[in-house]
Design an enzyme around this catalytic site. Structure first.
Site, PDB file in Angstrom:
ATOM      1  N   GLU A  69      -6.989  44.703   0.453  1.00 32.03           N
ATOM      2  CA  GLU A  69      -8.357  44.903  -0.041  1.00 32.03           C
ATOM      3  C   GLU A  69      -8.468  45.847  -1.238  1.00 32.03           C
ATOM      4  O   GLU A  69      -9.415  46.631  -1.316  1.00 32.03           O
ATOM      5  CB  GLU A  69      -9.248  45.411   1.110  1.00 32.03           C
TER       6      GLU A  69
HETATM    7  C1  TNX Z   1     -10.090  44.536   7.425  1.00 34.74           C
HETATM    8  S1  TNX Z   1      -7.348  44.033   8.151  1.00 34.74           S
HETATM    9  C2  TNX Z   1      -9.305  45.614   7.060  1.00 34.74           C
HETATM   10  C3  TNX Z   1      -9.634  46.945   7.557  1.00 34.74           C
HETATM   11  C4  TNX Z   1     -10.868  46.949   8.403  1.00 34.74           C
HETATM   12  C5  TNX Z   1     -10.858  45.729   9.298  1.00 34.74           C
HETATM   13  C6  TNX Z   1     -11.976  45.703  10.272  1.00 34.74           C
HETATM   14  C7  TNX Z   1      -7.083  44.857   6.934  1.00 34.74           C
HETATM   15  C8  TNX Z   1      -5.736  44.871   6.428  1.00 34.74           C
HETATM   16  N1  TNX Z   1      -8.125  45.516   6.375  1.00 34.74           N
HETATM   17  O1  TNX Z   1      -9.784  47.834   6.473  1.00 34.74           O
HETATM   18  O2  TNX Z   1     -10.864  48.111   9.157  1.00 34.74           O
HETATM   19  O3  TNX Z   1     -10.919  44.595   8.491  1.00 34.74           O
HETATM   20  O4  TNX Z   1     -11.835  44.657  11.180  1.00 34.74           O
END
Ligand code: TNX
Length: 580
Positions: free
Chosen positions: A372
């Site tokens: 992300e």
């Molecule tokens: C996605 S999964 C994220 C996290 C959040 C999560 C909540 C991932 C690698 N990144 O930053 O906490 O969703 O479900």
């Protein structure tokens, strides 16, 4: 170690917005129901444990109902002289002493025929003459082959219980199986009058996948050392062998780094919802690592880069793009922060942080995060990851990263943790063709921060609702299109903690889904059967109750309802103490 769940509490440090409040209110009721189970309202199964009632399901089970074993007060635990094997024997004694009240001395005397609990290292292969009561099924199966790095053989006769393995880890897993074969009251922290019967027969067992893990996000909400140790106990029960700690995120930095002290001094003081935050000193962290190692659990530290770094940027604005100090962040959005990929100081920072974390880490893995980083252009992102992968290699560790790392060049041994919801992912499949291996954490099956049902008071639902069946019903070996089972290192159940604030809430989200994921990681596919799993799992409710675990009493599991007797819990024992 705590033996009762923390009182279900509203953490929600003020101010909570009205939406959050309406979500949070039912949490108390639901968790109170769960605590009521833990207080002794869930009752023991009327039937004795059967040899096959093990989670995760063993590879081979050969019951011999004529050969039940009765553990008595004079029992001795005999083990080989190997120190690591001896430590497993000590842990078996530590498990059995509180509930049985028996002394259970541990001896490595090779000359005396002490027993009747015997733990023995036998080289990698099971002895050919050890089929014992199990008969040909077991002798012809895995028993005649290598038990591998983690396999074990458990033989139960009238006379003895014998665990054989090629490694101390195998013995440890065998001990967890033995623990599940004793009556549920074995989980009691105080002596219980019980017939400590172990069902007769033999089990030969070894894992399907080498990597079986859970992740705890200690960044969104901080969890102290004791909470983490208890989570490690939960992993060990179900033969999970990796604890991934998500140590850094926008809301907090949780691991002390001597060369960048403000990371914790400033970046460690925040968390979601404006609670106090917190961080691990290096000694705290070493304690976690040692406790895990004793239970044959490897800690995988994650330093999430280049995104999810707001807490680091608050501490060191020179790492921020434009050198503009951002305000601390205690919300739950993602994808807005990143360290400046154009500044060489960023790479010095990454090298020094990874170097210190690697030095605290006996295990082979360093997790780079990589998810992300929405604000970083694709080419820049790839360049950053390739340099960061080299910096991991320079520490002597192997890179793990979320599957967003896929487009970056291959690094020796690298492992991608796949958290998608659609198994058709050509980019990840291509990285596998270039040499990557995978840890599977499909968000719509393995994300234990998702709600069980629409009514679940905490958790997310962006990847759907995940009841126990959904957590169980997938196959890591075939889940991703174009990815062969051999490329799959294993499975992991991540627990993100934006909405999870206490140990009781952690347990509520983990149980009963963690055992479901553990079974996918350990058990051969041939044992996969929802109805059978559901029935085996049901017998674990009374165990969790006796251990004070605040689990979700999922309606799809036939929890035992017509008890033969009550299992005393910590709370009822406390009550008894207070009135006596
Ligand atoms: C996605 S999964 C994220 C996290 C959040 C999560 C909540 C991932 C690698 N990144 O930053 O906490 O969703 O479900």
């Amino acid at each position: 170690m705590p033996t009762t769940p923390a009182a279900p509490s509203e953490t929600g440090p003020e101010p909570l917005d009205p939406v959050e409040l309406s979500v949070r209110q039912p949490a108390a009721a639901e968790l109170a129901r769960s605590a009521a189970h833990a207080a002794g309202e869930l009752l023991a199964p009327p039937t004795p444990v059967r040899l096959g009632d093990v989670v995760p399901a063993p590879e081979l089970v050969a019951p011999d109902p004529a050969a039940d074993f009765l553990l008595t007060e004079d029992a001795v635990i005999r083990v080989d002289a190997d120190p690591a094997a001896r430590d497993v024997a000590e842990q078996l004694a530590e498990l059995l002493r509180p509930a049985t009240g028996y002394p259970l001395p541990v001896t490595d005397s090779a000359t005396r025929a002490d027993g009747p609990l015997v733990l023995t290292l036998s080289g990698a292969a099971a002895p050919a003459d050890a089929a014992g009561p199990a008969g040909d099924d077991v002798a012809d199966g895995a028993g005649a082959e290598s038990l591998g790095d983690e396999g074990y053989r458990l033989e139960v006769t009238h006379a003895e219980v014998r665990i054989t393995a090629g490694t101390p880890a195998g013995l440890f897993h065998g001990v967890q199986t033995l623990r599940q074969l004793l009556p549920a009251a074995v989980e009691s922290a105080a002596p219980v009058a019980e017939r400590w019967v172990v069902p007769g027969g033999a089990i030969v067992d070894r894992p399907r996948f080498a990597y079986r893990g859970a992740m705890l996000d200690v960044a969104r909400h901080f969890f102290g050392v004791d909470d983490v140790l208890r989570v490690i106990d939960h992993l060990a029960r179900y033969k999970l062998n990796h604890l991934h700690l998500h140590l850094t995120d926008d809301q907090g930095w949780r691991i002390a780094v001597d060369s960048w002290p403000r990371l914790t001094e400033v970046g460690g003081t925040t968390e979601v919802g404006d609670g106090p935050g917190g961080w691990y000193t290096k000694d705290d962290y070493r304690r976690i690592v040692r406790y895990a190692a004793r239970r044959h659990v490897t800690v995988v530290p994650e330093i999430d880069l280049p995104g999810h770094t707001n807490a680091a940027l608050v501490a060191y604005p020179e790492l921020a793009p434009g050198k503009i100090p951002p305000p601390p962040y205690t919300g739950t959005e993602v994808g807005f922060s990143y360290v400046d990929p154009a500044d060489e100081r960023t790479y010095a920072f990454v090298a020094e942080v990874l170097g210190e974390v690697a030095a605290l880490t006996p295990g082979p893995w360093l997790h780079l995060g990589g998810d992300e980083a929405f604000k970083v252009p694709a080419d820049t992102y790839r360049g950053f990851i390739e340099r960061a992968q080299e910096l991991v290699a320079a520490t002597g560790k192997t890179v793990v990263g979320w599957h967003q790392l896929a487009p970056a060049g291959h690094a020796d041994g690298r492992v991608l943790q796949w958290w998608g919801t659609n198994g058709d992912d050509p980019e990840t499949a291509d990285a596998v063709r270039r040499g990557a291996r995978l840890i599977l954490s499909p968000a719509n099956h393995a994300y234990v921060d998702m709600k069980y049902t629409a009514e679940t008071p905490i958790g997310h639902d962006w990847a759907g609702l995940i009841d126990v069946r959904r957590a169980y019903d997938w196959d890591p070996g075939t889940h991703l299109t174009g990815v062969p089972a051999e490329a799959v290192l294993g499975v992991e159940a991540p627990l993100w903690t934006e909405t999870v604030t206490t140990l009781a809430e952690v347990e509520f989200m983990l149980f009963p889904r963690l055992p479901a994921v553990a079974e996918l990681g350990w058990s051969p596919r041939s044992t996969h059967d929802w109805a059978a799993f559901r029935d085996r799992l049901a017998g674990h409710g009374p165990r969790w109750t006796a251990a004070g675990i605040a689990f979700h009493p999922a309606p799809e599991i036939p929890w035992p309802a017509t008890p033969a007797h009550r299992i005393p819990t910590q709370r009822s024992r406390d009550d008894a103490t207070h009135t006596s």
